[in-house]
Design a protein around this motif. Sequence first.
Motif, mmCIF file in Angstrom:
data_model
loop_
_atom_site.group_PDB
_atom_site.id
_atom_site.type_symbol
_atom_site.label_atom_id
_atom_site.label_comp_id
_atom_site.label_asym_id
_atom_site.label_seq_id
_atom_site.Cartn_x
_atom_site.Cartn_y
_atom_site.Cartn_z
ATOM 1 N N TYR A 6 31.460 -19.171 76.866
ATOM 2 C CA TYR A 6 30.543 -18.700 78.092
ATOM 3 C C TYR A 6 29.511 -19.013 77.160
ATOM 4 O O TYR A 6 28.577 -18.671 76.891
ATOM 5 C CB TYR A 6 30.589 -16.816 79.109
ATOM 6 C CG TYR A 6 31.866 -17.127 79.151
ATOM 7 C CD1 TYR A 6 32.238 -18.252 80.673
ATOM 8 C CD2 TYR A 6 32.169 -15.820 79.432
ATOM 9 C CE1 TYR A 6 33.063 -18.272 80.873
ATOM 10 C CE2 TYR A 6 33.286 -15.373 80.480
ATOM 11 C CZ TYR A 6 33.827 -16.769 81.567
ATOM 12 O OH TYR A 6 34.891 -16.534 82.528
ATOM 13 N N GLU A 52 29.155 -22.215 75.695
ATOM 14 C CA GLU A 52 27.950 -23.644 77.301
ATOM 15 C C GLU A 52 27.837 -22.772 78.416
ATOM 16 O O GLU A 52 26.915 -23.059 79.147
ATOM 17 C CB GLU A 52 29.259 -24.676 77.227
ATOM 18 C CG GLU A 52 30.658 -24.896 76.449
ATOM 19 C CD GLU A 52 31.350 -26.023 77.028
ATOM 20 O OE1 GLU A 52 31.703 -26.561 77.676
ATOM 21 O OE2 GLU A 52 32.329 -25.895 75.795
ATOM 22 N N ALA A 53 28.141 -21.489 78.490
ATOM 23 C CA ALA A 53 27.525 -21.065 80.325
ATOM 24 C C ALA A 53 25.918 -20.942 80.192
ATOM 25 O O ALA A 53 25.266 -20.412 79.567
ATOM 26 C CB ALA A 53 27.757 -19.853 80.754
ATOM 27 N N GLY A 54 25.413 -21.149 81.579
ATOM 28 C CA GLY A 54 23.979 -20.411 81.821
ATOM 29 C C GLY A 54 24.571 -19.723 82.506
ATOM 30 O O GLY A 54 25.596 -19.327 83.033
ATOM 31 N N GLY A 55 23.549 -19.173 83.132
ATOM 32 C CA GLY A 55 23.970 -18.360 84.573
ATOM 33 C C GLY A 55 24.420 -16.816 83.644
ATOM 34 O O GLY A 55 24.597 -16.274 82.572
ATOM 35 N N GLU A 56 25.003 -15.739 84.430
ATOM 36 C CA GLU A 56 25.017 -14.297 84.496
ATOM 37 C C GLU A 56 25.964 -14.610 83.463
ATOM 38 O O GLU A 56 25.913 -13.694 82.041
ATOM 39 C CB GLU A 56 25.920 -13.817 85.600
ATOM 40 C CG GLU A 56 25.643 -11.686 85.574
ATOM 41 C CD GLU A 56 24.565 -11.553 85.152
ATOM 42 O OE1 GLU A 56 25.087 -10.117 85.220
ATOM 43 O OE2 GLU A 56 23.544 -11.891 85.395
ATOM 44 N N GLN A 57 26.585 -15.097 83.307
ATOM 45 C CA GLN A 57 28.222 -15.188 82.275
ATOM 46 C C GLN A 57 27.906 -14.944 80.936
ATOM 47 O O GLN A 57 27.547 -14.129 80.195
ATOM 48 C CB GLN A 57 29.471 -15.938 82.419
ATOM 49 C CG GLN A 57 29.831 -15.009 83.797
ATOM 50 C CD GLN A 57 31.594 -16.097 84.222
ATOM 51 O OE1 GLN A 57 30.837 -17.389 84.365
ATOM 52 N NE2 GLN A 57 32.093 -15.669 83.755
ATOM 53 N N GLY A 58 27.056 -17.085 80.744
ATOM 54 C CA GLY A 58 26.502 -16.607 79.449
ATOM 55 C C GLY A 58 25.301 -15.896 78.754
ATOM 56 O O GLY A 58 25.264 -15.228 77.569
ATOM 57 N N TRP A 59 24.298 -15.239 79.765
ATOM 58 C CA TRP A 59 23.340 -14.341 79.157
ATOM 59 C C TRP A 59 24.333 -13.274 78.856
ATOM 60 O O TRP A 59 23.762 -12.761 78.301
ATOM 61 C CB TRP A 59 22.439 -14.039 80.450
ATOM 62 C CG TRP A 59 21.503 -13.276 79.761
ATOM 63 C CD1 TRP A 59 20.083 -13.601 79.179
ATOM 64 C CD2 TRP A 59 21.425 -11.389 80.656
ATOM 65 N NE1 TRP A 59 19.543 -12.564 79.004
ATOM 66 C CE2 TRP A 59 20.201 -11.090 79.709
ATOM 67 C CE3 TRP A 59 22.403 -11.245 81.379
ATOM 68 C CZ2 TRP A 59 19.620 -9.888 80.149
ATOM 69 C CZ3 TRP A 59 21.989 -10.022 81.387
ATOM 70 C CH2 TRP A 59 20.676 -9.386 80.301
ATOM 71 N N ARG A 77 25.862 -14.194 75.396
ATOM 72 C CA ARG A 77 24.723 -14.126 74.524
ATOM 73 C C ARG A 77 24.300 -12.838 73.930
ATOM 74 O O ARG A 77 23.943 -12.699 72.921
ATOM 75 C CB ARG A 77 23.807 -14.915 74.611
ATOM 76 C CG ARG A 77 24.618 -16.346 74.447
ATOM 77 C CD ARG A 77 23.936 -17.760 74.541
ATOM 78 N NE ARG A 77 23.166 -17.895 76.209
ATOM 79 C CZ ARG A 77 23.733 -18.227 77.209
ATOM 80 N NH1 ARG A 77 25.213 -18.541 76.988
ATOM 81 N NH2 ARG A 77 23.751 -18.895 78.070
#
Length: 132
Positions: A12, A15-22, A25
């Motif tokens: 996450y 690589e992840a965008g969206g809610e999980q990535g945010w 991070r």
Amino acid sequence: MKLFLDACAIIYLIEAGGEQGWKTRQLVNQHLSDGKKLFVSRLSVLECRILPLRNQDRALTERYVQFFALPEVEIIELTAAVVEQATVLRVHYPLRTPDALQAACALVVEADKFVTGDRQFSCVPVLKVELI
């Protein structure tokens, strides 16, 4: 505070965008801004790199190499103590072997938070799970 990242949390983060990535991070950046280390397992080094290597995605593979090489990231090796702890977890909880090894690494380093996207880890009461 010791923050342990499961392999999916690392994915996450990288690589992840969206809610999980945010969310991942934000959590990691806050933790690092306080001058603290991140803890990950040697198993995560394997798990996170499989798909980028299989897809011959050199840029993504390099992002993982750089992440695992950060001085703020401590890799927990799969020692005899970790394997013993994972064995106990497998006996008492419905975890697959890789998940038991991840949880055992976090317990061995006495992590204050185990960051994951996998609800299965919530079955381990001594693991302080933070779901992303």
